[in-house]
Motif scaffolding. Structure first.
Motif: not given
Length: 544
Positions: A434-435, A461-463, A531-533
């Motif tokens: 989720s992050d 995007v939290s991460g 993001h990142r697939q």
């Protein structure tokens, strides 16, 4: 870094990125409803996040009654002249509820598409429905409206596609070697001969029904039937290119039912330079006749991939980890292809499929051939003949249907009539990711874009964000039946100068809308930030 160089960089790293990011690499399943009252033979996602579902009207009684004491009276029905049960429902994704709908004529093995104005136009069917056009508007109280003589020719097992001008082309069908358009531009408009459908027709087996049809970015149609394909200029009724036969020459269309997709179209500086088609699975020659005689051939385990944009296109064959007939192929928001449903032997048709394939498979087009396929965790419910699957806005895949025998029969059959609806959550929906998952905060849903418009997409995007691993995609909602998703296409938008930070965990990309109706026919699309697939939830947008 230019967009084209960035694409190759993303392709080089994305195959390993998800492997390191994903906790549950096999996806998960959830049962949404043990019954929706009918078997999901046809499905279409609507821009209000509801799903239009229907089966056939000559089954006999379904397990859901029509509302307000309504009944359908049909003197042509071989089972019931009066039927007070529904054979179509609207499923509300958000509330997990269903609403019964009424169809008056038989919609069995029909076709259709979502029109630019958000109406579903569905065409043909069986018996008294074979010349009928039905329209469904997306509203809280809408029901089917029927135009009894909307088609010139009988359409049963045909394929529809939305054209750049907003009309549908309707191609083929049983014993129909022609095509026509809807809506008609005049009362004198006719159907047009398509000899390619004669050339690919096996008089005993046919094997060219529900042909795979895709709109090429040059405005022409790629049509695959049986084991061959053409590029067709429908405006001139002319074949402009003939592609090689798929190696091995095995049939891939109904009833040998494989599936096919147009792989994601990457738009760079207003053009699409690479156009590829992937065709997977099916049944070998003679499988249908053998199944009629109690012999069930192994399904095909091969995929053919062809770059139709090349001057001299050639098929490249790949081997799936699981052989599959009657499998559905869906484009996921991150560009992966999900292969789901079906059996490992036999063929399409009543009682002719065997050995359900319960495990979906992911196909990653940009990875090296030896790591493109990834087996997913299995369902517990066989999804054989007349099963369906569609992508919904939150990234899950709805799966329903399976009715490999005549009428609603739940006992003393190998695969009982299946009324359940379940959802497959691909690995990118794992909660532990989720992050890394984007959340779109701008534009607002239902925003309308013009062709070539510059549009700002703002997201959080939290991460930790990897800017070079962000893309923006648009997915057209498809009409799914008989293992083929009509009008399915995924566009990767040109993001120009990439991603920039605009606040705490907030970012934006300025993307260019598709350049024309040849690349993106006007209408509704689901827009995702990936993001990142890992895709965001989609938002509905309009183009055109």
């Amino acid at each position: 870094m230019t967009s084209l160089i960035l694409h190759f960089f993303i392709a080089a790293v994305s195959c390993s990125v998800l492997a390191t990011a994903t906790i549950n690499a096999g996806g998960t399943w959830s049962l949404l409803r043990s019954t929706i009252g009918i078997t999901a033979m046809h499905m279409q996602l609507l821009p209000n996040d509801r799903v239009l579902i229907y089966d056939r009207t000559d089954f006999g009684e379904s397990n859901i009654s029509l509302a307000d004491g309504k009944c359908r009276r049909d003197p042509n029905d071989n089972v019931l002249k009066k039927d007070c049960t529904a054979h179509s429902v609207e499923y509300d994704v958000a509330s997990n509820t269903i609403r019964p709908l009424m169809v008056l004529t038989d919609v069995w093995c029909s076709s259709g598409a979502l029109m630019p104005d958000a109406t579903v136009v569905q065409t043909g069917g069986f018996n008294d429905g074979d010349h009928v056009v039905r329209v469904f508007n997306s509203c809280d109280t809408c029901d089917w409206e029927e135009l009894k003589s909307g088609l010139i020719k009988r359409r049963w097992y045909a394929t529809n596609h939305i054209l750049p001008g907003g009309r549908q082309i309707i191609i083929g069908g049983r014993r129909q070697f022609n095509y026509e358009f809807f809506p008609k531009i005049s009362s004198s408009e006719k159907a047009y001969s398509l000899p390619f459908l004669v050339q690919t027709n096996d008089p005993k087996l046919e094997n060219n029904l529900y042909p795979f049809v895709f709109l090429n970015p040059d405005g022409k149609l790629f049509i695959f039937a049986n084991n061959r394909a053409i590029l067709f200029d429908y405006s001139r009724n002319k074949v402009v290119k003939t592609f090689p036969m798929i190696p091995g020459g095995e049939p891939r269309n109904y009833p040998s039912t494989g599936s096919g997709v147009l792989l994601p179209l990457r738009i760079v500086q207003g053009t699409v330079s690479v156009v590829e088609v992937l065709v997977c699975g099916g049944a070998p020659k003679g499988a249908f006749v053998n199944a009629q005689n109690g012999k069930f051939n192994d399904a095909l385990n091969t995929c053919g991939r062809i770059r139709i944009s090349d001057p001299n296109p050639q098929w490249v064959m790949e081997t799936m980890p699981l052989a599959r007939v009657m499998g559905d192929m869906l484009l996921l928001p991150n560009g992966d292809v999900l292969i789901i449903n079906g059996g490992s032997s036999g063929t399409a048709g009543w009682e002719y499929g065997r050995n359900p394939v319960l495990n979906p498979v992911l196909y990653k087009p940009d990875c090296q051939p030896d790591v493109r396929f990834e087996i997913q965790d299995p369902s517990t419910i066989p999804r054989m003949y007349h099963s369906t699957a569609i992508l919904i806005r939150d990234g899950r895949v709805l799966v329903g249907g399976s009715n490999p025998h005549i009428y609603y029969n739940f006992t003393n059959v190998l695969y009982p009539t299946e009324l359940s609806l379940e959802a497959f959550s691909p690995p990118y929906l794992d909660p532990q990711l989720s992050d890394l998952r984007p959340t779109i905060i701008f534009p607002d849903p239902q925003t309308r874009f013009g062709y070539r418009d510059l549009t700002t997409i703002r997201f959080t995007v939290s991460g930790t964000l990897f800017p070079h691993l962000v893309s923006v995609t648009m997915v057209a909602p498809s009409f799914n039946t008989h293992s083929f998703s009509m009008n399915q296409r995924l566009l990767i938008l040109d993001s120009g100068n990439g991603i920039r930070a605009v606040g705490n965990s907030m970012y934006e990309a300025v993307v260019t809308a598709p350049p024309s109706g040849n690349i993106a026919p006007a209408g509704y699309y689901l827009l995702f930030v990936v993001h990142r697939q890992i895709p965001s939830e989609g938002i509905w947008v309009q183009i055109g």
